[in-house]
Design a protein around this motif. Structure first.
Motif, PDB file in Angstrom:
ATOM      1  N   ALA A   1      20.198   8.086 -10.220  1.00 31.65           N
ATOM      2  CA  ALA A   1      19.568   6.924 -10.171  1.00 31.65           C
ATOM      3  C   ALA A   1      18.277   6.875  -9.928  1.00 31.65           C
ATOM      4  O   ALA A   1      17.663   7.623  -9.447  1.00 31.65           O
ATOM      5  CB  ALA A   1      20.152   6.255  -8.830  1.00 31.65           C
ATOM      6  N   ALA A   2      17.698   6.071 -10.902  1.00 34.78           N
ATOM      7  CA  ALA A   2      16.152   5.983 -11.405  1.00 34.78           C
ATOM      8  C   ALA A   2      15.776   4.846 -11.849  1.00 34.78           C
ATOM      9  O   ALA A   2      16.357   3.878 -12.523  1.00 34.78           O
ATOM     10  CB  ALA A   2      15.970   7.294 -12.399  1.00 34.78           C
ATOM     11  N   GLU A   3      14.412   4.672 -11.303  1.00 33.49           N
ATOM     12  CA  GLU A   3      13.733   3.262 -12.098  1.00 33.49           C
ATOM     13  C   GLU A   3      13.251   3.684 -13.576  1.00 33.49           C
ATOM     14  O   GLU A   3      12.822   4.745 -13.881  1.00 33.49           O
ATOM     15  CB  GLU A   3      12.506   3.114 -11.213  1.00 33.49           C
ATOM     16  N   ALA A   4      13.417   2.848 -14.190  1.00 37.08           N
ATOM     17  CA  ALA A   4      12.966   2.836 -15.549  1.00 37.08           C
ATOM     18  C   ALA A   4      11.381   2.806 -15.854  1.00 37.08           C
ATOM     19  O   ALA A   4      10.947   1.829 -16.284  1.00 37.08           O
ATOM     20  CB  ALA A   4      13.435   1.805 -16.818  1.00 37.08           C
ATOM     21  N   PHE A   5      10.809   3.757 -15.285  1.00 34.72           N
ATOM     22  CA  PHE A   5       9.382   3.926 -15.347  1.00 34.72           C
ATOM     23  C   PHE A   5       9.206   4.892 -16.472  1.00 34.72           C
ATOM     24  O   PHE A   5       8.681   5.944 -16.489  1.00 34.72           O
ATOM     25  CB  PHE A   5       8.901   4.700 -13.922  1.00 34.72           C
ATOM     26  N   MET A   6       8.826   4.359 -17.735  1.00 31.10           N
ATOM     27  CA  MET A   6       8.956   4.856 -19.007  1.00 31.10           C
ATOM     28  C   MET A   6       7.832   5.705 -19.395  1.00 31.10           C
ATOM     29  O   MET A   6       7.847   6.715 -20.038  1.00 31.10           O
ATOM     30  CB  MET A   6       9.245   3.972 -20.139  1.00 31.10           C
ATOM     31  N   ILE A   7       6.682   5.440 -18.772  1.00 29.35           N
ATOM     32  CA  ILE A   7       5.197   5.975 -19.180  1.00 29.35           C
ATOM     33  C   ILE A   7       5.397   7.519 -18.952  1.00 29.35           C
ATOM     34  O   ILE A   7       4.527   8.219 -19.536  1.00 29.35           O
ATOM     35  CB  ILE A   7       4.000   5.292 -18.324  1.00 29.35           C
TER      36      ILE A   7
ATOM     37  N   GLN B   1      12.881   8.330 -22.709  1.00 26.04           N
ATOM     38  CA  GLN B   1      12.947   8.039 -21.298  1.00 26.04           C
ATOM     39  C   GLN B   1      14.600   8.301 -21.209  1.00 26.04           C
ATOM     40  O   GLN B   1      15.250   8.954 -20.472  1.00 26.04           O
ATOM     41  CB  GLN B   1      12.878   6.796 -20.854  1.00 26.04           C
ATOM     42  N   VAL B   2      15.288   7.630 -22.406  1.00 22.36           N
ATOM     43  CA  VAL B   2      16.620   7.778 -22.353  1.00 22.36           C
ATOM     44  C   VAL B   2      17.163   8.960 -22.482  1.00 22.36           C
ATOM     45  O   VAL B   2      18.138   9.463 -21.761  1.00 22.36           O
ATOM     46  CB  VAL B   2      17.190   6.656 -23.403  1.00 22.36           C
ATOM     47  N   GLU B   3      16.565   9.784 -23.717  1.00 28.41           N
ATOM     48  CA  GLU B   3      16.899  11.132 -23.717  1.00 28.41           C
ATOM     49  C   GLU B   3      16.534  12.101 -22.545  1.00 28.41           C
ATOM     50  O   GLU B   3      17.512  13.156 -22.235  1.00 28.41           O
ATOM     51  CB  GLU B   3      16.087  11.760 -24.920  1.00 28.41           C
ATOM     52  N   ALA B   4      15.796  11.894 -21.537  1.00 28.13           N
ATOM     53  CA  ALA B   4      15.304  12.641 -20.466  1.00 28.13           C
ATOM     54  C   ALA B   4      16.626  12.280 -19.538  1.00 28.13           C
ATOM     55  O   ALA B   4      16.928  13.210 -18.835  1.00 28.13           O
ATOM     56  CB  ALA B   4      14.062  12.203 -19.937  1.00 28.13           C
TER      57      ALA B   4
ATOM     58  N   TYR C   1      14.353  15.170 -13.181  1.00 28.83           N
ATOM     59  CA  TYR C   1      14.037  13.908 -13.642  1.00 28.83           C
ATOM     60  C   TYR C   1      12.572  13.570 -13.492  1.00 28.83           C
ATOM     61  O   TYR C   1      12.154  13.893 -12.167  1.00 28.83           O
ATOM     62  CB  TYR C   1      14.916  12.766 -13.336  1.00 28.83           C
ATOM     63  N   ALA C   2      11.941  13.058 -14.434  1.00 30.65           N
ATOM     64  CA  ALA C   2      10.382  13.019 -14.124  1.00 30.65           C
ATOM     65  C   ALA C   2       9.963  11.997 -13.019  1.00 30.65           C
ATOM     66  O   ALA C   2       8.744  12.027 -12.738  1.00 30.65           O
ATOM     67  CB  ALA C   2       9.616  12.729 -15.406  1.00 30.65           C
ATOM     68  N   TRP C   3      10.833  10.940 -12.808  1.00 26.78           N
ATOM     69  CA  TRP C   3      10.361   9.814 -11.958  1.00 26.78           C
ATOM     70  C   TRP C   3      11.529   9.627 -10.858  1.00 26.78           C
ATOM     71  O   TRP C   3      12.448   8.855 -11.202  1.00 26.78           O
ATOM     72  CB  TRP C   3      10.079   8.628 -12.553  1.00 26.78           C
ATOM     73  N   THR C   4      11.397  10.304  -9.602  1.00 27.45           N
ATOM     74  CA  THR C   4      12.471  10.272  -8.737  1.00 27.45           C
ATOM     75  C   THR C   4      12.193   8.921  -7.950  1.00 27.45           C
ATOM     76  O   THR C   4      11.271   8.243  -7.925  1.00 27.45           O
ATOM     77  CB  THR C   4      12.284  11.454  -7.837  1.00 27.45           C
TER      78      THR C   4
END
Length: 322
Positions: free
Chosen positions: A121-127, A285-288, A299-302
Motif C-alpha cells: 500500500a503506497a501513496e502516489a508520490f510520483m516525483i 511510478q507504476v512500473e516501480a 518501494y521508494a516512498w513508504t
C-alpha cells in the motif's frame, strides 16, 4: 513471460483519465482491467484509450473481482483512508493518490493493515521515481553542495473555482494537502532529515487553506516554503550548501510545467545543467509499484515516509491557525 499486474480503478476522476489511467496502461508489466463508476460519460472517456475496459457500477464489486490484483484510488481526499483499507481487506495491493490521509495519525491504521495483509500500500508520490529527484538525493548524500544550510521550496497555482473539490468544505482540500505534500515530502526524501520547530502563516477559507508560508528548523539546515492555490503557477526547489547550490526548475510537474532540469553550481563560474526530456514519472511510478509487488523490490516512498510529510502538514495547521 511474467503475467502483468491487473489494475482496477476506483472512481473516474479527471486526473485518472488524463494522467494515471494512461500511465497504468502504458507501464511495462501493467494492465488496466476494470473501472468502477456510475457515470457512462466518464466511462466513455476511458474507453478512448482502453477499449477493452470493463465497467463496474459498484466500487465494492470491483474490490471483489478475482481478476484484479491492485487498486488505484483517485477519489476525493477525505475518502482515501476508507477505500485503501477496503482494498487491503479485499486482498488487493493499493496505490492511492496524495494525500493518502488527512492527518498523520490516520496513516498508522494503513500501516497496520498493510503489515497484517502482507500487501503493498503506497501513496502516489510520483516525483521520487523521477530521475531528477534520484539524482538530487544522490548529489546531496555525496556532499556536492558541501554542508546543506538552507532549503527553499515553492509550489503555487491559481484555482478559485467554487465547484472544484479543492475549494469545498469537508473535502480535505486546500493548498497544503493538495501540493504541500510535494513542498514537504520532496525535502524529506532528498535529505532523510526530519524537522524540529515549525512556524506558519496561513490564509484559511473555511476548513482549507489558500495560502501557506511555512518555516522549519531541521537539525542541520533551515527550511522555507510558499504554497498557494491563489497565485500564478510557479514551482522551484533550491538546496543551498556552503560549497554549492542545487536547483530543480520543474520539480513536481516535470514535463507539464516545464522540462525537468537540475542546475548544479559548485564553484565560482561553474554551472552544470542536467536535463531529462520525455520522462513520464507516472509511468515510472507504476512500473516501480508492479516490480515491488512482483519481486519484492523496495518501494521508494513508504507509508512511514508519507506519515512524515503529513506530520509537517498537521503541524503547519496547528501553528498557522493559532
Amino acid at each position: 513471460m511474467t503475467d502483468p499486474i491487473r489494475w482496477g480503478i476506483v472512481g473516474a476522476s479527471n486526473f485518472a483519465r488524463k494522467s494515471m489511467g494512461p500511465a497504468l496502461h502504458a507501464a511495462r508489466g501493467s494492465r488496466v482491467t476494470a473501472l468502477a463508476t456510475r457515470s457512462s460519460d466518464k466511462a466513455a472517456a476511458f474507453a478512448d484509450f482502453l477499449p477493452d475496459l470493463r465497467i463496474e457500477e459498484d466500487y465494492d464489486a470491483l474490490l471483489r473481482a478475482d481478476d484484479i490484483d491492485a487498486i488505484y484510488v483517485p477519489l476525493p481526499n477525505h475518502l482515501h483512508v476508507e477505500w485503501v483499507l477496503k482494498a487491503l481487506e479485499a486482498g488487493k495491493h493499493v496505490l492511492c493518490e496524495k494525500p493518502i490521509a488527512l492527518h498523520a495519525s490516520e496513516v498508522d491504521r494503513l500501516i497496520a493493515a498493510r503489515d497484517s495483509s502482507g500487501l503493498l500500500a503506497a501513496e502516489a508520490f510520483m516525483i521520487v521515481h523521477h530521475p531528477q529527484w534520484q539524482r538530487a538525493r544522490q548529489l546531496l548524500s555525496e556532499g556536492t553542495v558541501g554542508r546543506l544550510r538552507h532549503v527553499e521550496t515553492t509550489f503555487t497555482f491559481f484555482n478559485d473555482d467554487p465547484a472544484n473539490i479543492r475549494n469545498r468544505e469537508g473535502m480535505g482540500g486546500g493548498g497544503l494537502r493538495d501540493i504541500g505534500v510535494y513542498a514537504f515530502g520532496s525535502v524529506l526524501y532528498a535529505t532523510d532529515a526530519r524537522p524540529g520547530d515549525m512556524n506558519a502563516k496561513l490564509t484559511m477559507e473555511g476548513d482549507w487553506d489558500s495560502f501557506a508560508e511555512v518555516t522549519a528548523a531541521f537539525p542541520d539546515f533551515t527550511f522555507h516554503t510558499v504554497v498557494s492555490t491563489r497565485m500564478a503557477p510557479r514551482q522551484r526547489v533550491v538546496f543551498h550548501g556552503d560549497k554549492g547550490v542545487l536547483e530543480l526548475t520543474a520539480p513536481f510537474n516535470a514535463g507539464t510545467f516545464d522540462q525537468a532540469e537540475l542546475v548544479i553550481e559548485t564553484a565560482m563560474n561553474t554551472r552544470t545543467i542536467e536535463r531529462w526530456p520525455g520522462v513520464n514519472q507516472y509511468v515510472l511510478q507504476v512500473e516501480a509499484f508492479c516490480d515491488s509487488v512482483r519481486n519484492g523490490t523496495p518501494y521508494a516512498w513508504t507509508l512511514e515516509q508519507t506519515r512524515g510529510s503529513l506530520e509537517m502538514i498537521d503541524r503547519s495547521f496547528e501553528v498557522g491557525k493559532g
